[in-house]
Design an enzyme around this catalytic site. Structure first.
Site, PDB file in Angstrom:
ATOM      1  N   SER A 138       0.024 -11.299  -5.759  1.00  0.00           N
ATOM      2  CA  SER A 138      -0.579 -10.465  -6.547  1.00  0.00           C
ATOM      3  C   SER A 138      -0.304 -10.866  -8.196  1.00  0.00           C
ATOM      4  O   SER A 138       0.686 -11.879  -8.129  1.00  0.00           O
ATOM      5  CB  SER A 138       0.240  -9.132  -6.542  1.00  0.00           C
ATOM      6  OG  SER A 138      -0.264  -8.186  -7.418  1.00  0.00           O
ATOM      7  N   TYR A 151       7.740  -4.318  -4.756  1.00  0.00           N
ATOM      8  CA  TYR A 151       6.667  -5.121  -4.678  1.00  0.00           C
ATOM      9  C   TYR A 151       6.552  -6.318  -5.526  1.00  0.00           C
ATOM     10  O   TYR A 151       6.188  -7.432  -5.208  1.00  0.00           O
ATOM     11  CB  TYR A 151       5.560  -4.162  -5.129  1.00  0.00           C
ATOM     12  CG  TYR A 151       3.813  -4.508  -4.949  1.00  0.00           C
ATOM     13  CD1 TYR A 151       3.370  -4.470  -3.593  1.00  0.00           C
ATOM     14  CD2 TYR A 151       3.336  -5.085  -5.865  1.00  0.00           C
ATOM     15  CE1 TYR A 151       2.196  -4.904  -3.578  1.00  0.00           C
ATOM     16  CE2 TYR A 151       2.134  -5.445  -5.778  1.00  0.00           C
ATOM     17  CZ  TYR A 151       1.262  -5.433  -4.537  1.00  0.00           C
ATOM     18  OH  TYR A 151       0.122  -5.781  -4.201  1.00  0.00           O
TER      19      TYR A 151
HETATM   20  P1  NAD Z   1      -4.933  -2.160   2.190  1.00  0.00           P
HETATM   21  O1  NAD Z   1      -4.112  -1.180   2.402  1.00  0.00           O
HETATM   22  O2  NAD Z   1      -6.549  -2.158   2.187  1.00  0.00           O
HETATM   23  O3  NAD Z   1      -4.766  -3.044   3.631  1.00  0.00           O
HETATM   24  C1  NAD Z   1      -3.314  -3.554   4.170  1.00  0.00           C
HETATM   25  C2  NAD Z   1      -3.579  -4.070   5.470  1.00  0.00           C
HETATM   26  O4  NAD Z   1      -2.118  -4.582   5.801  1.00  0.00           O
HETATM   27  C3  NAD Z   1      -4.370  -3.266   6.503  1.00  0.00           C
HETATM   28  O5  NAD Z   1      -4.768  -4.042   7.390  1.00  0.00           O
HETATM   29  C4  NAD Z   1      -2.909  -2.667   7.154  1.00  0.00           C
HETATM   30  O6  NAD Z   1      -3.197  -2.252   8.452  1.00  0.00           O
HETATM   31  C5  NAD Z   1      -1.871  -3.880   7.143  1.00  0.00           C
HETATM   32  N1  NAD Z   1      -0.509  -3.723   7.363  1.00  0.00           N
HETATM   33  C6  NAD Z   1       0.157  -2.728   6.431  1.00  0.00           C
HETATM   34  N2  NAD Z   1       1.398  -2.671   6.971  1.00  0.00           N
HETATM   35  C7  NAD Z   1       1.294  -3.650   8.294  1.00  0.00           C
HETATM   36  C8  NAD Z   1       2.433  -3.791   9.114  1.00  0.00           C
HETATM   37  N3  NAD Z   1       3.659  -3.392   9.131  1.00  0.00           N
HETATM   38  N4  NAD Z   1       2.094  -4.866  10.116  1.00  0.00           N
HETATM   39  C9  NAD Z   1       0.850  -5.300  10.071  1.00  0.00           C
HETATM   40  N5  NAD Z   1      -0.044  -4.892   9.178  1.00  0.00           N
HETATM   41  C10 NAD Z   1       0.108  -4.159   8.100  1.00  0.00           C
HETATM   42  O7  NAD Z   1      -4.494  -3.133   0.970  1.00  0.00           O
HETATM   43  P2  NAD Z   1      -5.081  -4.336   0.363  1.00  0.00           P
HETATM   44  O8  NAD Z   1      -5.502  -3.523  -1.125  1.00  0.00           O
HETATM   45  O9  NAD Z   1      -6.320  -5.057   1.034  1.00  0.00           O
HETATM   46  O10 NAD Z   1      -3.832  -5.378   0.176  1.00  0.00           O
HETATM   47  C11 NAD Z   1      -4.105  -6.543   1.093  1.00  0.00           C
HETATM   48  C12 NAD Z   1      -3.015  -7.618   0.310  1.00  0.00           C
HETATM   49  O11 NAD Z   1      -3.463  -7.689  -1.152  1.00  0.00           O
HETATM   50  C13 NAD Z   1      -1.516  -6.995   0.062  1.00  0.00           C
HETATM   51  O12 NAD Z   1      -0.505  -8.180   0.388  1.00  0.00           O
HETATM   52  C14 NAD Z   1      -1.377  -6.455  -1.296  1.00  0.00           C
HETATM   53  O13 NAD Z   1      -0.293  -6.527  -1.751  1.00  0.00           O
HETATM   54  C15 NAD Z   1      -2.424  -7.673  -2.082  1.00  0.00           C
HETATM   55  N6  NAD Z   1      -2.833  -7.054  -3.421  1.00  0.00           N
HETATM   56  C16 NAD Z   1      -3.765  -6.064  -3.243  1.00  0.00           C
HETATM   57  C17 NAD Z   1      -4.255  -5.600  -4.578  1.00  0.00           C
HETATM   58  C18 NAD Z   1      -5.200  -4.545  -4.923  1.00  0.00           C
HETATM   59  O14 NAD Z   1      -5.532  -4.337  -6.004  1.00  0.00           O
HETATM   60  N7  NAD Z   1      -5.696  -3.819  -3.799  1.00  0.00           N
HETATM   61  C19 NAD Z   1      -3.861  -6.411  -5.948  1.00  0.00           C
HETATM   62  C20 NAD Z   1      -2.996  -7.650  -5.661  1.00  0.00           C
HETATM   63  C21 NAD Z   1      -2.511  -7.973  -4.304  1.00  0.00           C
END
Ligand code: NAD
Length: 255
Positions: A138, A151
């Site tokens: 991130s 985080y």
């Molecule tokens: P999301 O909540 O849409 O998806 C998260 C995914 O992780 C889901 O498929 C969920 O089922 C899975 N997950 C959660 N806990 C789990 C566990 N214990 N075991 C297995 N799977 C698990 O979130 P997202 O926004 O798509 O995030 C995906 C990645 O991107 C994350 O690492 C997040 O930190 C990172 N990220 C997101 C953003 C944003 O703005 N959305 C920005 C920077 C980084």
């Protein structure tokens, strides 16, 4: 072209992981999905792009379940060529009120699982002398925001871990890199928008306010755009991209 390659994307039932899975599947990769929630529709969607995906429901907080997932990948698909460590959770609270259990979960899912899947995927990658490890950190792997200590700690950890891994594999056909997204409109971010609404911000302003504070483009990054970057990192042209933390953030970290 990723025909003949197997890609495991953790947390690919939703959001960014599903977006990356879609792009890699369109490029011809055999996908293995992982994550909670509605896995059926994710599987169906990926299957329609060509190849029926594998799926493992490992809870990434649990090392034994991660080991089972990696054994499944080995026995069903001959190992993982492309490992995308994407699963992650967020919690927003000041340090002195941060729930200890949530701290532990965030470190386990967002950081330690990246170590476990990587260590277990490496032997088969070394044997083939080809591999791509792509870790979704991130902007919070590069800079901080208040009330996101777990985080930010985990994501900085992912960036550091990936550099170390890139050095260990520098003389092989295996590369390791980090992608650092800014705001992407997924359930993880919708939660933070909902929190602002609950705190009294009018709904139509909550989303704009969130973007305006951090992301100069004023637009969300999309899962598809992140998928395209992951696809580039999988290409032969990217073989000398090693150990980078590549932000795609609408200018967030340029400020
Ligand atoms: P999301 O909540 O849409 O998806 C998260 C995914 O992780 C889901 O498929 C969920 O089922 C899975 N997950 C959660 N806990 C789990 C566990 N214990 N075991 C297995 N799977 C698990 O979130 P997202 O926004 O798509 O995030 C995906 C990645 O991107 C994350 O690492 C997040 O930190 C990172 N990220 C997101 C953003 C944003 O703005 N959305 C920005 C920077 C980084």
């Amino acid at each position: 072209n990723l025909n003949g390659k197997t890609a495991l994307v953790t947390g690919s039932t939703s959001g960014i992981g599903l977006g990356i899975a879609r792009v890699l599947a369109k490029a011809g990769a055999q996908l293995i999905l992982n994550g909670f929630g509605d896995s059926e529709s994710a599987r169906e969607e990926i299957a329609q792009l060509g190849k029926k995906p594998g799926y493992h429901d490992a809870d990434l907080r649990d090392v034994l379940q991660i080991e089972a997932m990696m054994r499944y990948a080995e026995s069903q698909f001959g190992g993982v060529d492309i490992l995308v460590n994407n699963a992650g959770i967020q919690h927003v609270a000041p340090v002195d009120a941060f729930p200890v259990e949530i701290w532990n979960d965030i470190i386990a899912i967002n950081l330690s699982s990246v170590f476990h899947t990587s260590r277990l995927a490496l032997p088969a990658m070394r044997e083939k002398n080809w591999g791509r490890i792509i870790n979704i950190a991130s902007v919070h792997g590069l800079v901080a925001s208040k009330e996101k200590s777990a985080y930010v700690a985990a994501k900085h950890g992912v960036v550091g871990f990936t550099k170390s891994l890139a050095l260990e594999t520098a003389r092989t056909g295996i590369t390791a890199n980090t992608i650092c997204p800014g705001w992407v409109l997924t359930p993880l971010v919708q939660q933070q928008i909902d929190k602002r609404i609950a705190d009294g911000v009018p709904p139509e302003q909550a989303r704009e306010q969130l973007l305006a504070e951090k992301q100069p483009s004023g637009e969300f990054v999309t899962p598809e755009q992140l998928g395209e970057l992951a696809l580039f990192l999988c290409s032969e042209g990217a073989v000398n991209v090693r150990g980078v933390a590549w932000n795609m953030d609408g200018g967030w970290v340029a400020q």
